[in-house]
Design a protein around this motif. Structure first.
Motif, short mmCIF file in Angstrom:
data_model
loop_
_atom_site.label_atom_id
_atom_site.label_comp_id
_atom_site.label_asym_id
_atom_site.label_seq_id
_atom_site.Cartn_x
_atom_site.Cartn_y
_atom_site.Cartn_z
N SER A 37 -27.67 -38.37 125.13
CA SER A 37 -28.11 -38.72 123.79
C SER A 37 -26.94 -39.15 122.92
CB SER A 37 -28.83 -37.53 123.15
OG SER A 37 -27.94 -36.43 123.04
N GLY A 38 -25.69 -39.01 123.37
CA GLY A 38 -24.53 -39.44 122.61
C GLY A 38 -24.06 -38.43 121.59
N ARG A 39 -24.63 -37.21 121.59
CA ARG A 39 -24.23 -36.19 120.62
C ARG A 39 -23.21 -35.26 121.24
NH1 ARG A 39 -28.86 -32.83 119.00
NH2 ARG A 39 -29.63 -33.32 121.04
N ARG A 40 -22.35 -34.73 120.36
CA ARG A 40 -21.38 -33.73 120.80
C ARG A 40 -22.03 -32.37 120.62
NH1 ARG A 40 -17.28 -30.89 118.08
NH2 ARG A 40 -17.99 -31.86 116.18
N ALA A 41 -21.81 -31.46 121.56
CA ALA A 41 -22.39 -30.13 121.49
C ALA A 41 -21.77 -29.35 120.33
CB ALA A 41 -22.16 -29.37 122.80
N ALA A 42 -22.62 -28.61 119.59
CA ALA A 42 -22.16 -27.82 118.45
C ALA A 42 -21.43 -26.58 118.95
CB ALA A 42 -23.34 -27.41 117.58
N ASP A 62 -21.62 -18.32 113.53
CA ASP A 62 -21.05 -19.46 112.82
C ASP A 62 -21.33 -20.70 113.66
OD1 ASP A 62 -20.07 -17.97 110.76
OD2 ASP A 62 -18.02 -17.87 111.54
N VAL A 63 -21.96 -21.72 113.03
CA VAL A 63 -22.27 -22.97 113.70
C VAL A 63 -21.73 -24.10 112.84
CG1 VAL A 63 -24.09 -24.45 114.60
CG2 VAL A 63 -24.37 -21.99 114.68
N GLU A 64 -20.67 -24.75 113.31
CA GLU A 64 -20.08 -25.90 112.64
C GLU A 64 -19.86 -25.67 111.15
OE1 GLU A 64 -22.35 -29.38 113.55
OE2 GLU A 64 -21.64 -29.44 115.59
N GLY A 65 -19.19 -24.57 110.81
CA GLY A 65 -18.85 -24.29 109.42
C GLY A 65 -19.95 -23.63 108.61
N GLU A 66 -21.07 -23.32 109.21
CA GLU A 66 -22.16 -22.66 108.50
C GLU A 66 -22.42 -21.30 109.15
OE1 GLU A 66 -26.70 -23.56 106.99
OE2 GLU A 66 -25.75 -24.91 108.42
N ARG A 67 -22.57 -20.27 108.32
CA ARG A 67 -22.84 -18.93 108.83
C ARG A 67 -24.33 -18.66 108.73
NH1 ARG A 67 -18.89 -14.09 108.00
NH2 ARG A 67 -17.96 -15.30 109.67
N LEU A 68 -24.92 -18.24 109.86
CA LEU A 68 -26.35 -17.94 109.93
C LEU A 68 -26.55 -16.48 110.26
CD1 LEU A 68 -27.43 -20.96 112.18
CD2 LEU A 68 -27.48 -20.85 109.70
N VAL A 69 -27.53 -15.86 109.59
CA VAL A 69 -27.93 -14.49 109.91
C VAL A 69 -29.32 -14.61 110.53
CG1 VAL A 69 -28.40 -12.20 109.03
CG2 VAL A 69 -26.59 -13.57 107.99
N LEU A 70 -29.41 -14.21 111.80
CA LEU A 70 -30.64 -14.38 112.57
C LEU A 70 -31.24 -13.03 112.92
CD1 LEU A 70 -29.26 -17.01 115.10
CD2 LEU A 70 -30.55 -17.47 113.02
N GLY A 71 -32.55 -12.95 112.86
CA GLY A 71 -33.28 -11.78 113.34
C GLY A 71 -33.80 -12.07 114.73
#
Length: 180
Positions: A37-42, A62-71
């Motif tokens: 698909s031409g995308r780089r993996a995060a 942390d995903v590409e400069g963004e912090r996520l809190v997941l349940g």
């Protein structure tokens, strides 16, 4: 002539199988690497995980400069909150840094260190509360199961590859096949 023909068939079959494996490897590498698909993996970095009991937990990533809190639970993964990831702490150096330099060891230094190590006690140091020297630790056997010292009986070995009678029967069968 037959052996040459069989050898050529085997070599050709092996070549076809290896070529097929190489083609499948290349195709799966392109498909699963995300390059189709031409995308780089995060880049995903797990910062922390805390179990809440059972099979539920909270995960901070942390995903590409963004912090996520997941349940995370048995039913699935849900986003609890998100925000900007904190910047990494940087140390600013204002002047030249002098790195420690160890002198090259010489034979005399090595000899002195060897003498110190030879004179050192082999036991563990005593605790602050104890006034006597520490006793050496007892050694434990590596294999904790008791070793079987009794040889199995002929009844237990009957039909086993370890049985002498099995080998006698196999030898007799081979002799009969050659003779007959």
């Amino acid at each position: 002539m037959d052996t040459l023909l069989v050898t050529l068939r085997v070599a050709l079959s092996l070549g076809v199988v290896l070529a097929l494996m190489w083609v499948l490897h290349r195709a799966s590498k392109k498909r699963f690497a995300g390059k189709a698909s031409g995308r780089r993996a995060a880049t995903v970095e797990v910062v922390g995980r805390q179990g809440l009991g059972g099979k539920a937990s909270i995960v901070v990533v942390d995903v590409e400069g963004e912090r996520l809190v997941l349940g995370v639970s048995e039913q699935g993964v849900s986003l609890l909150t998100s925000g900007q990831a904190p910047a990494p702490e940087l140390t600013i150096v204002t002047g030249p840094v002098q790195l420690p330099v160890r002198p090259a060891p010489s034979a005399d230094v090595f000899r002195q260190e060897l003498a110190l190590q030879s004179d050192a006690t082999t036991g563990l140091p005593a605790d602050a509360n104890e006034t006597t020297a520490a006793d050496p630790l007892p050694m434990r056997p590596r294999n904790r199961r008791p070793q079987r010292t009794v040889a199995p009986s002929a009844q237990q070995l009957q039909g086993s590859i370890l049985s002498a009678e099995t080998w006698r029967q196999a030898a007799a069968a081979l002799r009969n096949r050659r003779a007959g």
